[in-house]
Design a protein around this motif. Structure first.
Motif, PDB file in Angstrom:
ATOM      1  N   PHE A  63       0.797  -1.219   0.000  1.00  0.00           N
ATOM      2  CA  PHE A  63       0.000   0.000   0.000  1.00  0.00           C
ATOM      3  C   PHE A  63       0.835   1.277   0.000  1.00  0.00           C
ATOM      4  N   GLY A  64       2.140   1.160   0.200  1.00  0.00           N
ATOM      5  CA  GLY A  64       2.992   2.343   0.257  1.00  0.00           C
ATOM      6  C   GLY A  64       2.830   3.125   1.543  1.00  0.00           C
ATOM      7  N   CYS A  65       2.298   2.508   2.583  1.00  0.00           N
ATOM      8  CA  CYS A  65       2.027   3.182   3.854  1.00  0.00           C
ATOM      9  C   CYS A  65       3.149   2.893   4.844  1.00  0.00           C
ATOM     10  N   HIS A  66       3.608   3.931   5.521  1.00  0.00           N
ATOM     11  CA  HIS A  66       4.642   3.737   6.533  1.00  0.00           C
ATOM     12  C   HIS A  66       4.206   4.232   7.914  1.00  0.00           C
ATOM     13  N   GLU A  67       2.949   4.629   8.060  1.00  0.00           N
ATOM     14  CA  GLU A  67       2.450   5.093   9.353  1.00  0.00           C
ATOM     15  C   GLU A  67       1.474   4.082   9.939  1.00  0.00           C
ATOM     16  N   TYR A  68       2.017   3.003  10.442  1.00  0.00           N
ATOM     17  CA  TYR A  68       1.234   1.964  11.097  1.00  0.00           C
ATOM     18  C   TYR A  68       2.053   1.433  12.263  1.00  0.00           C
ATOM     19  N   GLY A 115      -7.210   7.252   5.216  1.00  0.00           N
ATOM     20  CA  GLY A 115      -6.690   8.605   5.040  1.00  0.00           C
ATOM     21  C   GLY A 115      -5.189   8.625   4.805  1.00  0.00           C
ATOM     22  N   CYS A 116      -4.702   7.664   4.068  1.00  0.00           N
ATOM     23  CA  CYS A 116      -3.263   7.496   3.856  1.00  0.00           C
ATOM     24  C   CYS A 116      -2.800   8.290   2.642  1.00  0.00           C
ATOM     25  N   ASP A 117      -1.799   9.141   2.857  1.00  0.00           N
ATOM     26  CA  ASP A 117      -1.187   9.871   1.754  1.00  0.00           C
ATOM     27  C   ASP A 117       0.322   9.664   1.760  1.00  0.00           C
ATOM     28  N   CYS A 118       0.781   8.557   2.326  1.00  0.00           N
ATOM     29  CA  CYS A 118       2.214   8.280   2.475  1.00  0.00           C
ATOM     30  C   CYS A 118       2.937   8.227   1.140  1.00  0.00           C
ATOM     31  N   ARG A 119       2.375   7.559   0.161  1.00  0.00           N
ATOM     32  CA  ARG A 119       3.037   7.400  -1.131  1.00  0.00           C
ATOM     33  C   ARG A 119       3.270   8.763  -1.777  1.00  0.00           C
ATOM     34  N   GLU A 120       2.270   9.651  -1.690  1.00  0.00           N
ATOM     35  CA  GLU A 120       2.405  10.975  -2.266  1.00  0.00           C
ATOM     36  C   GLU A 120       3.461  11.782  -1.508  1.00  0.00           C
ATOM     37  N   ALA A 121       3.519  11.644  -0.189  1.00  0.00           N
ATOM     38  CA  ALA A 121       4.494  12.382   0.615  1.00  0.00           C
ATOM     39  C   ALA A 121       5.912  11.943   0.262  1.00  0.00           C
ATOM     40  N   ALA A 179      -8.024  -2.901  -2.591  1.00  0.00           N
ATOM     41  CA  ALA A 179      -7.196  -2.183  -3.568  1.00  0.00           C
ATOM     42  C   ALA A 179      -6.476  -1.018  -2.875  1.00  0.00           C
ATOM     43  N   PRO A 180      -5.298  -0.649  -3.370  1.00  0.00           N
ATOM     44  CA  PRO A 180      -4.557   0.459  -2.753  1.00  0.00           C
ATOM     45  C   PRO A 180      -5.363   1.757  -2.650  1.00  0.00           C
ATOM     46  N   TYR A 181      -6.167   2.083  -3.660  1.00  0.00           N
ATOM     47  CA  TYR A 181      -6.955   3.317  -3.585  1.00  0.00           C
ATOM     48  C   TYR A 181      -8.032   3.214  -2.499  1.00  0.00           C
ATOM     49  N   GLU A 182      -8.588   2.013  -2.291  1.00  0.00           N
ATOM     50  CA  GLU A 182      -9.564   1.809  -1.218  1.00  0.00           C
ATOM     51  C   GLU A 182      -8.896   1.944   0.148  1.00  0.00           C
ATOM     52  N   PHE A 183      -7.686   1.392   0.267  1.00  0.00           N
ATOM     53  CA  PHE A 183      -6.915   1.498   1.511  1.00  0.00           C
ATOM     54  C   PHE A 183      -6.656   2.962   1.843  1.00  0.00           C
ATOM     55  N   ARG A 184      -6.191   3.733   0.866  1.00  0.00           N
ATOM     56  CA  ARG A 184      -5.889   5.151   1.098  1.00  0.00           C
ATOM     57  C   ARG A 184      -7.137   5.923   1.512  1.00  0.00           C
TER      58      ARG A 184
END
Length: 90
Positions: free
Chosen positions: A5-10, A74-80, A65-70
């Protein structure tokens, strides 16, 4: 989380509760950003509470899906991360 998911805040959180004279009960869960915990699990051992909460969280996220996860968390980690390092350098 980071790969799929490209998320690092967990994080995995845990706590212990005891009732007078009883064996302690450990509970654990997975927190993504500041959302409600997922994969919540209670056990007589912190090891099994942590393991089973991670497995349960994985099962809850499987197939999403990654877009559903975001959207859901409220995940914007990949964009950051796409704009460079957090310290302002490229």
């Amino acid at each position: 989380m980071q790969k799929g998911f490209g998320c690092h805040e967990y994080n995995l959180f845990s706590s212990e509760e005891t009732v007078d004279g009883m064996q302690p009960l450990f509970w654990s869960g997975v927190m993504i950003h500041d959302s409600e915990p997922i994969g919540f699990w209670k056990a007589k051992s912190s090891r099994y509470a942590n393991l089973n909460s991670a497995i349960k969280a994985f099962e809850e996220l499987k197939g999403i899906a990654p877009y559903e996860f975001r959207a859901k968390f409220g995940c914007d980690c990949r964009e950051a991360l796409a704009g460079g390092d957090h310290d302002g350098t490229a």
